[in-house]
Enzyme design. Structure first.
Site, PDB file in Angstrom:
ATOM      1  N   SER A 175      36.058  40.181  45.224  1.00 59.39           N
ATOM      2  CA  SER A 175      35.553  39.907  46.614  1.00 59.39           C
ATOM      3  C   SER A 175      34.743  41.017  47.467  1.00 59.39           C
ATOM      4  O   SER A 175      34.161  40.975  48.428  1.00 59.39           O
ATOM      5  CB  SER A 175      36.734  39.694  47.811  1.00 59.39           C
ATOM      6  OG  SER A 175      37.612  40.656  47.812  1.00 59.39           O
ATOM      7  N   LYS A 178      39.553  43.579  48.684  1.00 57.43           N
ATOM      8  CA  LYS A 178      40.781  43.933  47.991  1.00 57.43           C
ATOM      9  C   LYS A 178      40.962  42.872  46.810  1.00 57.43           C
ATOM     10  O   LYS A 178      41.826  43.268  45.798  1.00 57.43           O
ATOM     11  CB  LYS A 178      41.771  44.110  48.776  1.00 57.43           C
ATOM     12  CG  LYS A 178      41.823  45.148  49.850  1.00 57.43           C
ATOM     13  CD  LYS A 178      43.156  45.239  50.973  1.00 57.43           C
ATOM     14  CE  LYS A 178      43.409  44.032  51.426  1.00 57.43           C
ATOM     15  NZ  LYS A 178      44.390  43.862  52.497  1.00 57.43           N
ATOM     16  N   THR A 239      35.004  30.096  56.756  1.00 57.15           N
ATOM     17  CA  THR A 239      33.899  30.614  55.849  1.00 57.15           C
ATOM     18  C   THR A 239      34.564  31.743  54.968  1.00 57.15           C
ATOM     19  O   THR A 239      35.628  32.285  55.078  1.00 57.15           O
ATOM     20  CB  THR A 239      32.850  31.147  56.641  1.00 57.15           C
ATOM     21  OG1 THR A 239      33.309  32.353  57.314  1.00 57.15           O
ATOM     22  CG2 THR A 239      32.109  30.195  57.740  1.00 57.15           C
ATOM     23  N   ASP A 368      48.994  18.373  28.036  1.00 53.79           N
ATOM     24  CA  ASP A 368      48.184  17.025  28.290  1.00 53.79           C
ATOM     25  C   ASP A 368      48.908  16.019  27.789  1.00 53.79           C
ATOM     26  O   ASP A 368      49.278  15.888  26.561  1.00 53.79           O
ATOM     27  CB  ASP A 368      46.873  17.583  27.556  1.00 53.79           C
ATOM     28  CG  ASP A 368      45.851  18.578  28.028  1.00 53.79           C
ATOM     29  OD1 ASP A 368      45.847  18.788  29.277  1.00 53.79           O
ATOM     30  OD2 ASP A 368      45.595  19.294  27.396  1.00 53.79           O
ATOM     31  N   LYS A 552      61.276  42.562  16.504  1.00 53.34           N
ATOM     32  CA  LYS A 552      60.047  42.647  15.860  1.00 53.34           C
ATOM     33  C   LYS A 552      60.159  43.755  14.747  1.00 53.34           C
ATOM     34  O   LYS A 552      60.529  44.856  15.053  1.00 53.34           O
ATOM     35  CB  LYS A 552      58.926  43.092  16.739  1.00 53.34           C
ATOM     36  CG  LYS A 552      57.545  42.821  16.100  1.00 53.34           C
ATOM     37  CD  LYS A 552      56.350  43.254  17.249  1.00 53.34           C
ATOM     38  CE  LYS A 552      54.998  43.116  16.277  1.00 53.34           C
ATOM     39  NZ  LYS A 552      55.003  43.659  14.999  1.00 53.34           N
ATOM     40  N   GLU A 696      60.314  48.221  16.567  1.00 56.29           N
ATOM     41  CA  GLU A 696      59.144  48.028  17.062  1.00 56.29           C
ATOM     42  C   GLU A 696      58.888  47.424  18.517  1.00 56.29           C
ATOM     43  O   GLU A 696      57.980  47.793  19.289  1.00 56.29           O
ATOM     44  CB  GLU A 696      58.173  47.516  16.032  1.00 56.29           C
ATOM     45  CG  GLU A 696      56.666  47.705  16.258  1.00 56.29           C
ATOM     46  CD  GLU A 696      55.703  46.991  15.273  1.00 56.29           C
ATOM     47  OE1 GLU A 696      54.477  47.328  15.474  1.00 56.29           O
ATOM     48  OE2 GLU A 696      56.508  46.242  14.421  1.00 56.29           O
TER      49      GLU A 696
END
Length: 842
Positions: A175, A178, A239, A368, A552, A696
């Site tokens: 914008s 911010k 606006t 979907d 992991k 990990e």
């Protein structure tokens, strides 16, 4: 200096404009003068005017610079040149004459008035000044105190998935202040009230999905620590700062269109006007699809605006509606793997009705839902999936009809295309139709191959207390799970106990019945491919009832096939690992049935922790004597966490929980074979436990997810404690001192859209033996030219280039703003990976 000396008349197009005080500083922080502001608007005009054309312009003027008083101006002043276009809007108590910016002279004139900020609504004037329906939807993501642009990015990515599910293609714009604006083109058929209502509903959905981050209400008192999704920008009286408008802030920032890829880059920030001009010269207007679509809304070949009545009349004169026309218009068959049939849809003659529910993995998951009807798949996007509780309805947003062939589609749609992301089938089968009232109500009983039988109702939101009119609310439905349900068929879900179980080495008849709900396996083991996890930033919010969490393991991924007690191991890039790890033949005894299993080969250190460094001692060996010697030095284990096939049944279409149940049923852990349990608890505690154990990280897996072979899916996500990155080696530089005459550092890259992108060099983490072996390996693949897209001159000065065939792994501190690895350290070769497997991890 006299006023006359500070006045210059210039010719802009065919108009003469008097410019005054061009040396006045409007932005003291940067010394930017009024003259530079005028120059900016003159240069940006070709790209900006399409976004403001035919819209009433409200100006914010800083005649004495941004440190002075701001003047808010709607009316066209009497001093304005007579050639400035304008239209009048009648209000209850007064009429306002608004200027419109349709040409370069008008834009320059506004800049001369020190109108730094130009604000416009989401609608345009018609040729005679009538207010048209909005041609775009805008969401303003406004961060409150304590949050910033990074949080706006998170909300923007979430909103993108919902908008995609609604059939809209959003474009991000920082914008200049911010936050972030999201623009999506509309077809001009809905009123401002209807669009505003839909935007409000969308904001509420985001607030429900991200309650700790998103606020949809106007309450300023609640904005601290949250991103306000301002849906009211779609009100006909509101606006929004125009794309490419300057902002009246300390620095000359701009409302600037961005790419989605940029939003996730480190150092993402607002842009200033000089950066924007450079980007436009290089890449053009990233928001052009919204401008071009909106300019086309309602126009005839002569450039006039059609009324809705004329448009309906034109449609009435057309032949029978092609229900796939919208589908085809959104897709390029040469760029997407989706089926794009050319012919008209045909109704199935045998009367069989099919359904499919596809999981769409992009930034956020959505589903979907598609029902076969009149020769097409009538489709709805389910942002929160199919409801399982009769007391809770879920939003269903109707999208364009899809061809019947889409019912079998699974694959990855390129990110640049409509609906970019990975699509997998979550459930499919046949259905019984109970009621189909077009545009009002649909009631069906699904008979799914994965999730069994259930009765669902789709109800249009029109007239259900939501205050919308009929035309603009056509897409919004509710999907409801009815209280009365058919008997459930065997499904792929269920809350299976994923802990380790003790069982005999041979599966019993009861065990076999537990996996017979799966289809017969037709894929040869050699064609199986591992499902891949996607990296994430930080710790995402994941509900333990919907996600499982596994540790992991720091090793080499392997698919293990058991046939008649013999085990074959293949790496992720289809290299045969069987002879490298002979002790893993034990799986042939531990598996009670033939099957294909997914796991990690690990070597553990003295503390029982997997060590990728230790595993390097076992990698790449083929001679029996070398393998046996390394086996005595460094034993390995196989940690199994999934199963693709068991006892002749294909399990990949079952959900994660069902596959885990099958895995612990048919494998008896022990010796070199283990089935580590999933973590009992939430992600936060799983990550803490992993860190405490020196592991990990954590892999989170959606419980309902199928096994998507050979694809990187966001149904599996990995959270790492330390940054590591797979890299492709494209060259090396000679060493100095002790390393003189040999390899001193490696030049690293990651495949990108234009080739191998240079990400830096690594010179630490090697032993002398490592460097000798690396030198010998790379000496066999030397080449004369650089394989990289671009390498900085200092790094290329004395480089030796190599064909980029080898993949390694580094640990590093962070990514620099220019995309380089900071403080990388070598971890070792990844012989289980090919260059095309490498992606940017962080």
């Amino acid at each position: 200096m006299s006023p006359a000396a500070r006045r210059t008349t210039v010719l802009v197009g065919d108009r003469r404009i008097a410019l005054t005080n061009t040396d006045k500083v409007l932005y003291p922080a940067t010394g930017t003068t009024k003259g530079r502001v005028i120059e900016y608007y003159e240069r940006v005009a070709p790209w900006m005017i399409p976004h403001v054309k035919d819209r009433p312009v409200t100006r914010k003027r800083w005649a004495n610079g941004v440190d002075g008083t701001v003047f808010f101006e709607k009316n066209l002043p009497g001093s304005a040149p007579d050639w400035v276009g304008h239209h009048t809007i009648a209000h209850k108590e007064h009429d306002t004459e608004y200027p419109i910016v349709d040409d370069l002279p008008t834009l320059v004139w506004m800049a001369q008035q020190a109108a730094l900020e130009l604000h416009v609504p989401q609608w345009r004037f018609g040729p005679r000044g009538a207010q048209q329906h909005p041609d775009r939807l805008v969401l303003d993501l406004d961060p409150g105190e304590g949050v910033g642009l990074a949080e706006c990015v998170e909300v923007a990515l979430a909103a993108r998935e919902i908008l995609h599910g609604m059939g809209l293609d959003p474009y991000p714009v920082t914008s200049g202040s911010k936050g972030i604006h999201l623009y999506a083109a509309l077809d001009g058929r809905a009123t401002t009230t209807q669009v505003s209502d839909v935007a409000h509903e969308l904001a509420r959905a985001l607030e429900q999905d991200l309650p700790d981050l998103v606020l949809s209400s106007m309450s300023r008192a609640e904005r601290r620590g949250k991103v306000f999704v301002d849906w009211s920008q779609n009100n006909g009286n509101k606006t929004t700062i125009a794309p490419y408008s300057l902002r009246g802030r300390d620095r000359p920032t701009v409302a600037a269109p961005r790419t989605w890829r940029e939003l996730e880059e480190r150092g993402f920030a607002q842009l200033e006007f000089e950066e924007v001009l450079d980007r436009l010269e290089a890449h053009g207007d990233l928001l052009h699809p919204v401008a071009s679509a909106s300019l086309a809304v309602g126009r005839t070949d002569q450039g006039h605006w059609d009324s809705d009545q004329t448009q309906r009349a034109n449609e009435a004169e057309q032949p029978a509606r092609d229900r796939l026309a919208v589908y085809r218009a959104k897709r390029d068959a040469t760029r997407t793997p989706e089926p794009v049939p050319e012919g008209a849809p045909t109704v199935r003659r045998d009367g069989t009705l099919t359904f499919v529910i596809q999981e769409h993995h992009a930034t956020r998951d959505h589903y979907d839902f598609r029902l076969e009807h009149e020769g097409v798949l009538v489709s709805w996007a389910l942002p929160k999936g199919e409801p399982t509780d009769p007391g809770k309805n879920h939003l269903a947003v109707q999208t364009e009809d899809h061809p019947l062939e889409y019912g079998a589609f699974e694959g990855t749609i390129p990110q640049a295309e409509y609906g970019g992301g990975t699509v997998t089938i979550w459930d499919d089968g046949t259905y019984e139709l109970e009621k189909w009232r077009e545009g009002e109500e649909v009631i069906v009983t699904l008979h799914g191959r994965t999730n069994g039988a259930r009765r669902l109702a789709l109800l249009h939101t029109r007239g259900r207390g939501r205050g919308r009119g009929s035309a603009g609310d056509e897409k919004n439905w509710l999907i409801h799970r009815t209280k009365d349900q058919p008997d459930r068929l065997a499904d792929g879900g269920g809350g299976a106990d994923v802990g380790r179980t003790s069982r005999p080495a041979t599966a019993t008849a009861a065990d076999r019945r537990r996996i017979e709900r799966a289809a017969p396996a037709a894929t040869p083991p050699g064609e199986r491919r591992a499902m891949l996890a996607s990296p994430v930033h930080g710790e995402p919010r994941l509900d333990p009832s919907e996600w499982a969490f596994e540790m992991k393991w720091d090793g080499v991924r392997a698919l293990a096939t058991v046939r008649d007690g013999q085990v074959t191991l293949r790496s992720r890039n289809d290299n045969d690992l069987t002879v490298q790890y002979p002790e893993l033949q034990e799986l042939g005894e531990r598996a009670g049935v033939d099957g294909v299993f997914d796991g990690e080969v690990v070597a553990v250190d003295d503390h029982g922790r997997p060590s990728f460094g230790l595993l390097q001692d076992r990698m790449g060996l083929t001679r029996a004597r070398d393998v046996e010697a390394a086996r005595r030095r460094t034993p390995v284990r196989l940690l199994l966490f999934d199963v693709l096939e068991a006892d002749g049944h294909d399990l990949t279409r079952l959900g994660y929980d069902a596959r885990r149940e099958a895995l612990v049923t048919v494998v008896d852990p022990g010796g070199a074979i283990d089935v580590p349990p999933a973590f009992e608890g939430d992600l936060e505690h799983a990550v803490a436990a992993s860190r405490d154990r020196g592991l990990e990280g954590v892999v989170a897996k959606k419980r309902s997810s199928r096994y998507a072979e050979g694809r990187r899916s966001e149904a599996w996500v990995k959270v790492k404690h330390h940054a590591t990155q797979e890299v492709v080696v494209g060259g090396w530089r000679p060493g100095r001192g002790r390393r003189a005459g040999g390899v001193g550092s490696l030049l690293l890259g990651i495949p990108g859209p234009d080739g191998l992108e240079y990400v830096g060099r690594v010179g630490t983490g090697f032993s002398d033996r490592d460097l000798d072996e690396i030198g010998a390996l790379l000496g066999k693949v030397e080449r004369k030219t650089s394989p990289f897209v671009d390498v900085p001159r200092p790094d290329a000065r004395d480089a030796h280039w190599v064909t980029p065939r080898r993949v390694g792994e580094v640990a590093f501190a962070e990514w620099t703003t220019d995309g380089r690895l900071r403080q990388p350290s070598w971890r070792g070769w990844r012989q289980d990976k090919d260059p095309e497997d490498v992606v940017r991890e962080s």
